[in-house]
Structure formats: structure tokens, C-alpha cells
Design a protein around this motif. Sequence first.
Motif, PDB file in Angstrom:
ATOM      1  N   ALA A  84       0.834  -1.208   0.000  1.00  0.00           N
ATOM      2  CA  ALA A  84       0.000   0.000   0.000  1.00  0.00           C
ATOM      3  C   ALA A  84       0.865   1.253   0.000  1.00  0.00           C
ATOM      4  O   ALA A  84       0.562   2.232  -0.708  1.00  0.00           O
ATOM      5  CB  ALA A  84      -0.926  -0.008   1.218  1.00  0.00           C
ATOM      6  N   GLU A  85       1.940   1.246   0.766  1.00  0.00           N
ATOM      7  CA  GLU A  85       2.845   2.395   0.790  1.00  0.00           C
ATOM      8  C   GLU A  85       3.500   2.595  -0.583  1.00  0.00           C
ATOM      9  O   GLU A  85       3.626   3.719  -1.072  1.00  0.00           O
ATOM     10  CB  GLU A  85       3.914   2.196   1.862  1.00  0.00           C
ATOM     11  CG  GLU A  85       4.859   3.374   1.999  1.00  0.00           C
ATOM     12  CD  GLU A  85       5.941   3.134   3.039  1.00  0.00           C
ATOM     13  OE1 GLU A  85       6.839   3.989   3.161  1.00  0.00           O
ATOM     14  OE2 GLU A  85       5.902   2.081   3.725  1.00  0.00           O
ATOM     15  N   GLU A  86       3.908   1.489  -1.203  1.00  0.00           N
ATOM     16  CA  GLU A  86       4.519   1.572  -2.524  1.00  0.00           C
ATOM     17  C   GLU A  86       3.503   2.067  -3.560  1.00  0.00           C
ATOM     18  O   GLU A  86       3.836   2.877  -4.435  1.00  0.00           O
ATOM     19  CB  GLU A  86       5.063   0.209  -2.938  1.00  0.00           C
ATOM     20  CG  GLU A  86       5.881   0.211  -4.209  1.00  0.00           C
ATOM     21  CD  GLU A  86       7.188   0.946  -4.089  1.00  0.00           C
ATOM     22  OE1 GLU A  86       7.764   1.313  -5.142  1.00  0.00           O
ATOM     23  OE2 GLU A  86       7.658   1.162  -2.947  1.00  0.00           O
ATOM     24  N   LEU A  87       2.268   1.576  -3.463  1.00  0.00           N
ATOM     25  CA  LEU A  87       1.225   2.022  -4.386  1.00  0.00           C
ATOM     26  C   LEU A  87       0.983   3.518  -4.234  1.00  0.00           C
ATOM     27  O   LEU A  87       0.848   4.241  -5.226  1.00  0.00           O
ATOM     28  CB  LEU A  87      -0.067   1.248  -4.148  1.00  0.00           C
ATOM     29  CG  LEU A  87      -1.262   1.668  -5.007  1.00  0.00           C
ATOM     30  CD1 LEU A  87      -0.958   1.482  -6.491  1.00  0.00           C
ATOM     31  CD2 LEU A  87      -2.514   0.881  -4.620  1.00  0.00           C
ATOM     32  N   SER A  88       0.927   3.994  -3.001  1.00  0.00           N
ATOM     33  CA  SER A  88       0.735   5.418  -2.755  1.00  0.00           C
ATOM     34  C   SER A  88       1.837   6.232  -3.425  1.00  0.00           C
ATOM     35  O   SER A  88       1.566   7.247  -4.088  1.00  0.00           O
ATOM     36  CB  SER A  88       0.717   5.689  -1.245  1.00  0.00           C
ATOM     37  OG  SER A  88       0.624   7.068  -0.982  1.00  0.00           O
ATOM     38  N   SER A  89       3.074   5.793  -3.280  1.00  0.00           N
ATOM     39  CA  SER A  89       4.202   6.494  -3.886  1.00  0.00           C
ATOM     40  C   SER A  89       4.090   6.494  -5.411  1.00  0.00           C
ATOM     41  O   SER A  89       4.315   7.521  -6.071  1.00  0.00           O
ATOM     42  CB  SER A  89       5.513   5.834  -3.454  1.00  0.00           C
ATOM     43  OG  SER A  89       6.616   6.390  -4.125  1.00  0.00           O
ATOM     44  N   ALA A 110      -9.030  -4.262  -1.878  1.00  0.00           N
ATOM     45  CA  ALA A 110      -9.169  -4.433  -0.428  1.00  0.00           C
ATOM     46  C   ALA A 110      -9.920  -3.256   0.184  1.00  0.00           C
ATOM     47  O   ALA A 110     -10.819  -3.433   1.013  1.00  0.00           O
ATOM     48  CB  ALA A 110      -7.790  -4.582   0.221  1.00  0.00           C
ATOM     49  N   GLU A 111      -9.567  -2.040  -0.218  1.00  0.00           N
ATOM     50  CA  GLU A 111     -10.254  -0.867   0.334  1.00  0.00           C
ATOM     51  C   GLU A 111     -11.689  -0.789  -0.165  1.00  0.00           C
ATOM     52  O   GLU A 111     -12.597  -0.420   0.582  1.00  0.00           O
ATOM     53  CB  GLU A 111      -9.487   0.400  -0.033  1.00  0.00           C
ATOM     54  CG  GLU A 111      -8.169   0.532   0.715  1.00  0.00           C
ATOM     55  CD  GLU A 111      -7.636   1.953   0.696  1.00  0.00           C
ATOM     56  OE1 GLU A 111      -8.418   2.896   0.410  1.00  0.00           O
ATOM     57  OE2 GLU A 111      -6.436   2.127   0.971  1.00  0.00           O
ATOM     58  N   LEU A 113     -13.756  -3.279  -1.171  1.00  0.00           N
ATOM     59  CA  LEU A 113     -14.649  -4.327  -0.667  1.00  0.00           C
ATOM     60  C   LEU A 113     -14.714  -4.378   0.856  1.00  0.00           C
ATOM     61  O   LEU A 113     -15.762  -4.700   1.416  1.00  0.00           O
ATOM     62  CB  LEU A 113     -14.203  -5.688  -1.193  1.00  0.00           C
ATOM     63  CG  LEU A 113     -14.347  -5.933  -2.698  1.00  0.00           C
ATOM     64  CD1 LEU A 113     -13.931  -7.359  -3.036  1.00  0.00           C
ATOM     65  CD2 LEU A 113     -15.783  -5.683  -3.167  1.00  0.00           C
ATOM     66  N   TYR A 114     -13.584  -4.097   1.519  1.00  0.00           N
ATOM     67  CA  TYR A 114     -13.521  -4.305   2.968  1.00  0.00           C
ATOM     68  C   TYR A 114     -13.238  -3.030   3.759  1.00  0.00           C
ATOM     69  O   TYR A 114     -13.372  -3.023   4.984  1.00  0.00           O
ATOM     70  CB  TYR A 114     -12.420  -5.319   3.314  1.00  0.00           C
ATOM     71  CG  TYR A 114     -12.449  -6.589   2.501  1.00  0.00           C
ATOM     72  CD1 TYR A 114     -13.382  -7.593   2.765  1.00  0.00           C
ATOM     73  CD2 TYR A 114     -11.544  -6.801   1.462  1.00  0.00           C
ATOM     74  CE1 TYR A 114     -13.397  -8.770   2.018  1.00  0.00           C
ATOM     75  CE2 TYR A 114     -11.552  -7.968   0.717  1.00  0.00           C
ATOM     76  CZ  TYR A 114     -12.479  -8.938   0.988  1.00  0.00           C
ATOM     77  OH  TYR A 114     -12.489 -10.095   0.245  1.00  0.00           O
ATOM     78  N   GLY A 115     -12.802  -1.980   3.069  1.00  0.00           N
ATOM     79  CA  GLY A 115     -12.427  -0.766   3.784  1.00  0.00           C
ATOM     80  C   GLY A 115     -11.165  -0.919   4.591  1.00  0.00           C
ATOM     81  O   GLY A 115     -10.901  -0.135   5.508  1.00  0.00           O
ATOM     82  N   ASP A 116     -10.332  -1.915   4.268  1.00  0.00           N
ATOM     83  CA  ASP A 116      -9.132  -2.210   5.053  1.00  0.00           C
ATOM     84  C   ASP A 116      -8.092  -2.839   4.135  1.00  0.00           C
ATOM     85  O   ASP A 116      -8.331  -3.904   3.553  1.00  0.00           O
ATOM     86  CB  ASP A 116      -9.494  -3.171   6.189  1.00  0.00           C
ATOM     87  CG  ASP A 116      -8.295  -3.553   7.044  1.00  0.00           C
ATOM     88  OD1 ASP A 116      -7.188  -3.042   6.806  1.00  0.00           O
ATOM     89  OD2 ASP A 116      -8.473  -4.384   7.960  1.00  0.00           O
ATOM     90  N   VAL A 117      -6.954  -2.189   3.999  1.00  0.00           N
ATOM     91  CA  VAL A 117      -5.939  -2.668   3.076  1.00  0.00           C
ATOM     92  C   VAL A 117      -5.312  -3.988   3.522  1.00  0.00           C
ATOM     93  O   VAL A 117      -4.706  -4.702   2.718  1.00  0.00           O
ATOM     94  CB  VAL A 117      -4.847  -1.584   2.894  1.00  0.00           C
ATOM     95  CG1 VAL A 117      -3.934  -1.505   4.115  1.00  0.00           C
ATOM     96  CG2 VAL A 117      -4.034  -1.827   1.640  1.00  0.00           C
ATOM     97  N   VAL A 204      -7.483   5.627  -2.815  1.00  0.00           N
ATOM     98  CA  VAL A 204      -6.754   4.389  -2.511  1.00  0.00           C
ATOM     99  C   VAL A 204      -5.402   4.740  -1.912  1.00  0.00           C
ATOM    100  O   VAL A 204      -4.700   5.612  -2.439  1.00  0.00           O
ATOM    101  CB  VAL A 204      -6.558   3.534  -3.782  1.00  0.00           C
ATOM    102  CG1 VAL A 204      -5.691   2.315  -3.485  1.00  0.00           C
ATOM    103  CG2 VAL A 204      -7.896   3.090  -4.342  1.00  0.00           C
ATOM    104  N   ALA A 205      -5.043   4.073  -0.842  1.00  0.00           N
ATOM    105  CA  ALA A 205      -3.733   4.245  -0.205  1.00  0.00           C
ATOM    106  C   ALA A 205      -3.434   5.715   0.091  1.00  0.00           C
ATOM    107  O   ALA A 205      -2.299   6.186  -0.066  1.00  0.00           O
ATOM    108  CB  ALA A 205      -2.638   3.636  -1.085  1.00  0.00           C
ATOM    109  N   GLY A 206      -4.460   6.437   0.480  1.00  0.00           N
ATOM    110  CA  GLY A 206      -4.278   7.834   0.839  1.00  0.00           C
ATOM    111  C   GLY A 206      -4.172   8.790  -0.326  1.00  0.00           C
ATOM    112  O   GLY A 206      -3.818   9.961  -0.138  1.00  0.00           O
TER     113      GLY A 206
END
Length: 397
Positions: A84-89, A110-111, A113-117, A204-206
Motif C-alpha cells: 500500500a505504501e509503494e502504491l501510494s508512492s 481491499a479498500e 470491498l472491505y475498507g481495510d488494506v 486508494v492508499a491515501g
Amino acid sequence: MIAPALNSFLMSLLTDAAGPAVPPPPEDLAQWESLIEDAEAEGLTQLLSGWLHALPERRRTFAAAVELIRPILVKIAAQNLVLAEELSSLLRRFQDHRLPCIPIRGPALAEQLYGDVTARAMGDLDLLVPRDRLPEIAGLLTDAGYREIDRRPGFARTFSYTLEFVKKRHGWIYVEPHWTIAYPPVADRIDMDSVWQRAVPGHVAGVNTLLLNRTDLLLHLCFHLLHKREQAPLLWWRELALLIRQEPAAIDWAQVLRMAKQTGQGELLAETLGQVRALFRSPVPEPVLAQLAVQPEQTSRNFLRRRLAPLLRGDSCVDGRESLAQLLVLKGFPAKWRYACGILFPSSEFMRAHYGLTGRPWLGYHYAARLLHLLWEGGKGLAELALRPSSRQSSLR
């Protein structure tokens, strides 16, 4: 394609079964070890953990199982947070360079469907990108510390649906920029301009980003299941069901029918969605399944394409029957020869990355094993094409 069988207790959790018919949980530690192993293999560790932690008495009664599953959950959460951190970057880099990008599956799913990465196991990052921007995207990923892995130079750009990049960070991080939501041999049959026009804003991912609309996401998840076939974990079946259940009114079934007609995969989509409906009681309309199963051909000019859909039902995936189908639909001997060489004899870097090889001693063995496997699968596929009657309901135009 049939969803894989599963431990009866875990299957009852998966399908939300209730009542006296639900099988009891395991009683001894050895049974729990087997159950947890099955759950991990099918991507259902978090589902099983949720059942264990739902009630205080369960946590006490099955304390040993809770301790067994804890390190697996920690490992999944740690890996997901890195991704998730890498995706955000990466999303920020794409925005800085004004490059369109839609995260698909992975943390985005994940976010959504579940709201949680951390709520689903994942192994890489998949991005949807415009095909005409691939050189810029490859440069961006190279600048971010990734290196490209290809079967042979230029193979993926010519014959595939995605590029593949990898870099070392807390293990290996793989990034795959896709330019279509489908897979060979129908990857180029999707109207991707329309897919991009239907994309919706999301987070997604902030990072604020574009996301596939729910119908295109549904189709992509179906195509992904068909692509992986017997290697697909039950988690993917469950997520299809969750996607439909969460906002059934947001699914444009007319669009699903149009996409089935474009790709010639109506019968396969009917089979997949029919199983999701049967397993999870998902609200897939019966008339839609009936229409998918008898999707008319757009053209009958190509006899070979009309016979490939039954071939794709085989039990070999990705580098087996799918690659054979792609080979058969390519036009011209030079293209077929280049494609066959890339599939049968990929680069040593590709072999090391995909077979987890750390040195040369086993490289020759894996080349030979790969060659024999693909020749065997190709022979079986050609035999099926020769012996199986043609089906007008399962054409690939």
C-alpha cells in the motif's frame, strides 16, 4: 471451470451457511493446522480469523488455533502495508508526470470491498494504464528503482496484456502495468477508451485516483478468474460475490452482455457468474445468465476462433492452453514463430524470477521441464480442437 473444493467447515464460513447443517469446527490441533493451511492456500486466512475472534468464548475455546493463525495474519498485514505504501508512492509519481493510472485488484480492491488494506492477501501491484504511454510508464518505473522482466526484448509490448517490473524492498515487489482488463487471446477485443471514460473518482492508499466502475471491475475479476482457472483461490470467487452484493443496482448487466459479445466469452462468463450465484446466492439475474450462455457470434468468418472457447475451459492456465489459443489466432508465420520462441524459451532472467531460481544449476532443468509441459499441453489442446465438435455458442470472433 469449477470452483475448487474446500474443507466443509471453511466452506460454510465462505458461503455464510447457517443452521444445524453447518459442520462443527475442528476439535484437535492437527485438524486446526490442516484447516489453517487450507485457508491460507485459498486466501481465506482473514475469514477464518474473523470467525475465531467474533466471540470471546471462541477465542478461549480455540486459543491454540488463535496462536497458530496469528503469525500468518501479521505477515499478511506487513506485506500489505508495504504494498500500500509503494502504491501510494507510485500513484503520486504518475500524477506528477500527468500519466493516467487506475489501480486494480490489490490494495484498491481491499479498500473497496472491505475498507481495510490488510483484509485480503495480495502479492503484487496491478495498474491499468494507456497502451500508448507505455514508454513513459516504463521510464517512470525504472526511475523508481524497478527493472523490467520480459520473456524476450519487446515480447510483452507485442503479444501480452501487461509489462512486468520488479524491485527489492522488504522482499520483492512486482508491479504489472496492464493496458486492458482482459487476457489473451481476447485482450485486444475490449473497447478500452470506453472503460477509461466510465472510470470513477476514488481514494486508494491515501491518494485520490481513478477507479474502474463496478461493472468494469466485475468483468475484470471474471476475466482474471478465467485467466488463472484452477490456480485461482476461492477468495477471488468470494470477492466477485461481495462486489455484486454490495451494490447490485450499480451493475450494468446490459454492459456485461455487450462485453461478452465483444470478446466472444459469453459462455465462459455465464459459467463463472452461475457458479458465483450458486455458491453465494449472489443476485445475478437468471435472464442475464441465459443470454450470456447463448451469445450470438458477431461473425462466422473465422472457423478457428469459433472453436477456441471450449479449449480455454481446459485445466491448464496462462502458459498452457491460453498461450496455445493466442498462438493460433496470430496472423503470419513470423509472428507465430516469435511468439512460440518467447513462450518456450524465455530469457534466463525471466526463468529465475518466475521459478524462484537463485543460480544457474537448476536453470537447464526448469527449461526442459517447461518445454515438456508446454508441448504436452499444446498437444492436448490441438487434440481437443481436432476432436471436439464446434460450438456456435462459444465463439471467439
